[in-house]
Design a protein around this motif. Structure first.
Motif, short mmCIF file in Angstrom:
data_model
loop_
_atom_site.label_atom_id
_atom_site.label_comp_id
_atom_site.label_asym_id
_atom_site.label_seq_id
_atom_site.Cartn_x
_atom_site.Cartn_y
_atom_site.Cartn_z
N LYS A 786 0.85 -1.18 0.00
CA LYS A 786 0.00 0.00 0.00
C LYS A 786 0.89 1.23 0.00
N GLY A 787 0.37 2.30 -0.51
CA GLY A 787 1.14 3.53 -0.60
C GLY A 787 0.73 4.29 -1.83
N THR A 788 1.57 5.25 -2.24
CA THR A 788 1.25 6.13 -3.35
C THR A 788 2.27 5.95 -4.46
N PRO A 789 1.81 5.73 -5.71
CA PRO A 789 2.75 5.57 -6.83
C PRO A 789 3.70 6.76 -6.91
N GLY A 790 4.96 6.46 -7.19
CA GLY A 790 5.99 7.50 -7.24
C GLY A 790 6.79 7.58 -5.97
N TYR A 791 6.18 7.18 -4.85
CA TYR A 791 6.85 7.20 -3.55
C TYR A 791 7.18 5.78 -3.07
N LEU A 792 6.66 4.78 -3.74
CA LEU A 792 6.78 3.40 -3.25
C LEU A 792 8.21 2.88 -3.39
N ASP A 793 8.72 2.31 -2.32
CA ASP A 793 10.00 1.61 -2.34
C ASP A 793 9.90 0.47 -3.35
N PRO A 794 10.76 0.45 -4.40
CA PRO A 794 10.64 -0.59 -5.42
C PRO A 794 10.85 -2.00 -4.87
N GLU A 795 11.72 -2.15 -3.87
CA GLU A 795 11.95 -3.48 -3.32
C GLU A 795 10.74 -3.95 -2.51
N TYR A 796 10.11 -3.03 -1.78
CA TYR A 796 8.88 -3.35 -1.07
C TYR A 796 7.79 -3.73 -2.05
N PHE A 797 7.73 -3.01 -3.17
CA PHE A 797 6.71 -3.30 -4.18
C PHE A 797 6.89 -4.71 -4.75
N ASN A 830 9.94 9.90 -14.21
CA ASN A 830 10.09 9.60 -12.80
C ASN A 830 11.13 10.52 -12.20
N ILE A 831 10.79 11.17 -11.08
CA ILE A 831 11.67 12.18 -10.51
C ILE A 831 13.02 11.60 -10.09
N VAL A 832 13.02 10.36 -9.58
CA VAL A 832 14.28 9.75 -9.14
C VAL A 832 15.21 9.58 -10.33
N ARG A 833 14.66 9.06 -11.43
CA ARG A 833 15.49 8.84 -12.62
C ARG A 833 15.97 10.16 -13.21
N GLU A 834 15.10 11.17 -13.28
CA GLU A 834 15.47 12.44 -13.88
C GLU A 834 16.56 13.15 -13.09
N VAL A 835 16.41 13.21 -11.76
CA VAL A 835 17.41 13.90 -10.93
C VAL A 835 18.72 13.12 -10.92
N ASN A 836 18.64 11.79 -10.89
CA ASN A 836 19.85 10.98 -10.88
C ASN A 836 20.65 11.19 -12.17
N MET A 837 19.94 11.28 -13.31
CA MET A 837 20.63 11.52 -14.58
C MET A 837 21.31 12.88 -14.58
N ALA A 838 20.62 13.89 -14.04
CA ALA A 838 21.21 15.23 -13.97
C ALA A 838 22.44 15.24 -13.05
N TYR A 839 22.35 14.51 -11.94
CA TYR A 839 23.46 14.47 -10.99
C TYR A 839 24.67 13.77 -11.61
N GLN A 840 24.41 12.63 -12.27
CA GLN A 840 25.51 11.89 -12.89
C GLN A 840 26.15 12.68 -14.03
N SER A 841 25.36 13.54 -14.68
CA SER A 841 25.87 14.32 -15.81
C SER A 841 26.51 15.62 -15.36
N GLY A 842 26.49 15.91 -14.06
CA GLY A 842 27.11 17.13 -13.56
C GLY A 842 26.29 18.38 -13.79
N ILE A 843 24.99 18.22 -14.02
CA ILE A 843 24.12 19.38 -14.26
C ILE A 843 22.98 19.41 -13.25
N ILE A 844 23.30 19.06 -12.00
CA ILE A 844 22.26 18.95 -10.98
C ILE A 844 21.54 20.27 -10.77
N PHE A 845 22.25 21.41 -10.93
CA PHE A 845 21.60 22.69 -10.67
C PHE A 845 20.57 23.05 -11.75
#
Length: 948
Positions: A786-797, A830-845
């Motif tokens: 149970k929970g809300t899509p987008g916030y769910l722990d993938p391993e719990y899911f 997905n916010i996790v994927r989008e921010v992670n890509m920006a962080y890995q690419s050095g454009i987090i800001f």
């Protein structure tokens, strides 16, 4: 009629007491199906008591709540279930595997309920099934392979659920299926190329899922495909197959936001293509020069990497409503032939969006017709002359996407002669002046229309629908319509009787039966439709409408009564005694409940309120301020002047008395400055309410959304992050036994008058594991996800194993929201994927929210790193909640040092920050860094509490 039905039911009941099967229409219902129906009804939860009159053998009926249909057919000496329709009846619960025993069923319709759980694989046993309609529920889990072996299936609608997993390859065997409506789920993986074998498929709607892989070129081999809609998926930057240009019957191709790259294929050979959306991809190259179909209404190629000129072949398109090419690198000149002679076109308006390209000139006339909207803003041409700048370079005006017909009366007619308060109104287009009648209200939606502006097609739609329903044109009024995401067109219709005050019962039967039986033919331009609801109000509100041809005739009723009379006479006394005793037990139980409800159980620190006090506090529940899964939330003022928030449970959320009081006792023991406090409760008059402290500044989501007029500064967001982490840490470590929240999200973190963050909504909370008899402590709780899509722990899911790290993941998503202002899932991203890509690419800001003002770049980067660490897929890779708190508390002194460096002293200007690259300074929130500290990690909290 109702009295005859009542006696027929009593007679049938009497016979049922004498035999194991059901007597219907003088025949016996198959005993296996009788037991299956009982199991199906038992698995469903019916808070509105819609099924209380569901009796095996009844025909289809419709009332104001929805449609209930139980229809039978005769075979092998027995009656068998042919239709089972429970449409829009507020049902919850699950689908019983015993559905598979209804082997003669043709229609299975459970649309627009709240049914959860998975789709039973046993449905694959119903070889006669033609319509499988499960859309608009809360179904989860994968699609069973067994569904692919239904030889007669014409339509499968599972859209607007939470279905996961991949598309079964067995679907390639559904040779008679015309409609695949699976949009708005979480279906993942590759689209099976084998689907291209389906000879009858006309509509393939898979938009808003998690599909990946490549776009199968084989889909072009579908011989009858009219609509291919795959928006908001992630096809891993693959290209659009050139073979799609060979889909000669295609009417609509929509591939918006699918991570596609490469060139746009030549689609000029599709003769009737009316709608093309390729926006929000990474398509490169020039726009193909060949002219598209003359039927095209919408061309959207915006937000790509297209270059080269705008082809002149966009000129003279008679039906064109929108040409959207913004946010590309198109260059050269714009030909005025695109908008010239627009008054001779079919469309009322033409929208041309060419913003943010490299266009340098307008060739031809600069005269813009009044019904053309154009914007060249952000192009070099806008610097050429004042005339061009004033006419062509302003902001783009939005077209009309809603309509409401407020004209219910006719000029020169006396309103009093048409009692509007009783559901009657004047028929606007009636050939008889001042004709008064009661309309039938129908909620209706076009799921994939072939246009962007409905207004030019309104008359054509009225002709199409009235023709399909066999009504006169004047009998239909479009009361309102509104565009929804998809885009989909939702409308409310009024159907008026023909030369009469009201519809007679047989006409109601016919109309409702055509909607629920999908008897209205599909239209090329209007695409597939769906029925949302049929509302019987006014003179129809007490009508029980039979919508099936197999209703009980007078002769059948007589047969039932005569056939059962002997058994009924013998058992009448027994029935009377049973009913009398049952009635007495109910009265006694009700009396006990009323008596007990007046004496609230004492729970320390929590006050028991009666229903009258709650009604008075909320002005008879007229002060609603929100709504969630538990029910509606009202602002209230208690007798002593305390302002509170009152959560009132809806029917489907009511618990047993023991469970409700157990939850109150748990909540009463949770005390922390970063948790919303429970002040009281109400448990009487079949009502359950929780009374909380009122949080003046609403939710965190309210303050970081794009609509917020006063967004939080970075300082305030860090303060929210620390407060929410401390509240959750308290639940994990300071309560005995510990509590896992499992629905942490930005809308469940509230802000008080001082903007202190407090975690709320423990309706989904789960007690953490406790040591077993040998002292061993399990690391998780096994539970339904149970929970809300987008916030769910993938391993719990995936594993259904809930741990404290599941809360860490959800909080990490909230932290990413605080940093970026984005939503967890938006347009397939997905916010996790989008921010992670920006962080890995050095454009987090580049993804950080510009509205939070200036901030120390090092602090923001550390906060982003912490948030992403919380959102690791692997549980063990995430920090504990204590580590999260510690890390944020380490970031705060860095902010103070940054203030000191920037200002020379803390006191001179405590709000000044260091601005990172590309982050514009805006007005800061009037809360300084020192406000962040609050209480220490464990100071100020209630000591460890043991359960009573």
């Amino acid at each position: 009629m109702s009295g005859v039905r009542g006696w027929a039911f009593i007679a049938t009941l009497a016979v049922c007491l004498c035999c194991s099967s059901l007597l219907v229409h003088g025949q016996i219902t198959h005993p296996d199906e009788v037991s299956a129906l009982r199991a199906i009804k038992k698995s469903l939860k019916d808070p509105m008591n819609n099924l209380k009159n569901w009796r095996q053998g009844d025909p289809c009926t419709s009332n104001w709540t929805g449609v209930l249909c139980f229809n039978t057919t005769e075979n092998d000496g027995y009656l068998h279930v042919q239709e089972l329709q429970l449409l829009n009846m507020n049902l919850s619960g699950t689908l019983s595997p015993e559905l598979g025993q209804l082997s003669y069923m043709e229609i299975l319709d459970f649309m627009w309920n709240k049914i959860s759980g998975s789709i039973p694989k046993e449905i694959g046993n119903i070889t006669s099934l033609e319509l499988l309609l499960l859309n608009g529920n809360q179904l989860t889990g994968p699609l069973p392979e067994e569904l692919g072996y239904l030889p007669e299936l014409n339509r499968i609608q599972i859209d607007q659920n939470q279905i996961s997993g991949s598309l079964p390859k067995s679907f390639a065997f559904l040779n008679k299926t015309k409609h695949f409506h699976m949009n708005n789920n979480s279906i993942s993986g590759q689209i099976p190329p084998e689907i291209s074998r389906l000879p009858s498929l006309v509509h393939l709607l898979l938009d808003n899922n998690n599909l990946s892989g490549y776009l199968p070129p084989e889909l072009s081999e579908l011989p009858n495909l009219l609509i291919l809609q795959l928006d908001n998926n992630n096809f891993n930057r693959t290209t659009i197959p050139a073979s799609y240009g060979n889909m000669t019957k295609l009417l609509k191709l929509s591939l918006r936001n699918c991570s596609l790259q490469g060139p746009i294929p030549d689609l000029s050979s599709i003769p009737n293509l009316g709608y093309l959306d390729l926006s929000f991809n990474n398509l490169q190259g020039s726009i193909p020069p060949n002219r598209l179909s003359d039927n095209i209404t919408t061309i959207d190629m915006s937000d790509n990497n297209l270059y080269g000129p705008i082809p002149e072949n966009f000129s003279g398109l008679y039906y064109l409503q929108k040409l959207l090419l913004e946010n590309n690198s198109l260059n050269g000149s714009v030909s005025s032939t695109i908008w010239e002679n627009v008054t001779s076109r079919h469309t009322e308006t033409l929208t041309l969006d060419f913003r943010n390209n490299l266009l340098t000139n307008i060739s031809g006339s600069l005269n813009l017709p009044p019904n053309v909207t154009i914007s060249l803003q952000g192009n070099p041409v806008c610097k050429a002359s004042n005339q061009i700048n004033s006419v062509f370079c302003g902001s783009l005006k939005g077209g009309s996407d809603t309509y409401t017909n407020s004209t219910n009366t006719t000029t020169n007619c006396t309103i009093q002669s048409c009692p509007e308060s009783e559901g009657y109104e004047y028929v606007p287009a009636s050939p008889v002046p001042c004709s008064c009648a009661a309309p039938l209200w129908v909620g209706y939606r076009l799921k994939s229309p072939g246009f962007s502006d409905f207004r030019p097609y309104e008359n054509l739609f009225e002709e199409y629908l009235t023709s399909g329903l066999n009504l006169a044109l004047y009998q239909l009024v479009i009361n309102s319509f509104i565009w929804e995401e998809g885009p989909r067109l939702k409308m409310y219709l009024k159907l008026f009787p023909n030369n009469s005050y009201i519809f007679n019962t047989s006409e109601l039967e016919r109309i409702i039966g055509m909607f629920t039986g999908w008897s209205i033919p599909d239209s090329d331009i209007f695409g597939p439709y769906e029925l949302i609801n049929i509302t019987l109000v006014g003179p129809y509100k007490n009508e029980i409408v039979v919508t099936s041809s197999s209703g009980l005739s007078t002769a059948s009723l007589a047969g039932i009564v005569l056939g059962a009379i002997a058994c009924a006479v013998i058992l009448s006394a027994i029935i009377f005694v049973i009913i009398t005793r049952s009635h007495m037990r109910k009265q006694q139980a009700f009396s006990r409940k009323r008596q007990s409800s007046r004496i609230p159980i004492k729970i320390d620190g929590v006050k028991g309120f009666n229903f009258e006090e709650m009604a008075l506090a909320t002005n008879n529940f007229s002060t609603q301020i929100g709504q969630g899964g538990y029910g509606k939330v009202y602002k209230g003022i208690l007798a002593d002047g305390t302002v509170v928030a009152i959560k009132r449970a809806q029917e489907g959320s009511l618990q047993g008395d023991k469970e409700f009081l157990t939850e109150i006792e748990l909540l009463s023991r949770l005390h922390h400055r970063n948790l919303v406090s429970l002040l009281g409760y109400c448990d009487e008059e079949s009502e359950q309410m929780l009374v909380y402290e009122f949080m003046e500044n609403g939710t965190v989501r309210d303050h970081i959304s794009a609509k917020s007029e006063k967004p939080l500064s970075f300082t305030m967001r860090l303060r929210v992050a620390l407060g929410s982490a401390k509240g959750i840490l308290y639940l994990h470590t300071e309560v005995t036994p510990p509590v896992f929240h499992r629905d942490i999200k930005s809308s469940n973190i509230l802000l008080d008058s001082k903007f202190t963050a407090k975690v709320a909504d423990f309706g989904l909370s789960k007690l953490a594991p406790v040591p077993d008899i040998e002292g061993t402590l399990p690391g998780h709780v096994s539970t339904v996800v149970k929970g809300t899509p987008g916030y769910l722990d993938p391993e719990y899911f995936l594993t259904h194993k809930l741990t404290d790290k599941s809360d860490v993941y959800s909080l990490g998503v909230v932290y990413l929201e605080l940093l970026t202002g984005m939503q967890p899932i938006s347009h397939g991203k997905n916010i996790v994927r989008e921010v992670n890509m920006a962080y890995q690419s050095g454009i987090i800001f580049s993804v950080m929210d510009e509205r939070m003002g200036s901030y120390p770049s090092e602090c923001a980067e550390k906060f982003a790193k912490l948030a992403l660490k919380c959102c690791q897929d692997e549980t063990d890779a995430r920090p504990s909640m204590a580590e999260v708190v510690r890390e944020i508390e380490n970031i705060i002194p860095m902010m103070l040092e940054s203030d000191a460096t920037a200002t020379g002293s803390m006191g001179s200007n405590p709000q000044k920050k260091v601005t990172p690259p590309s982050s514009p300074s805006t007005e800061m929130n009037p809360y300084v860094s020192s406000d962040i500290y609050g209480s220490d990690l464990v100071s100020g909290v209630v000591p460890t509490i043991t359960p009573r």
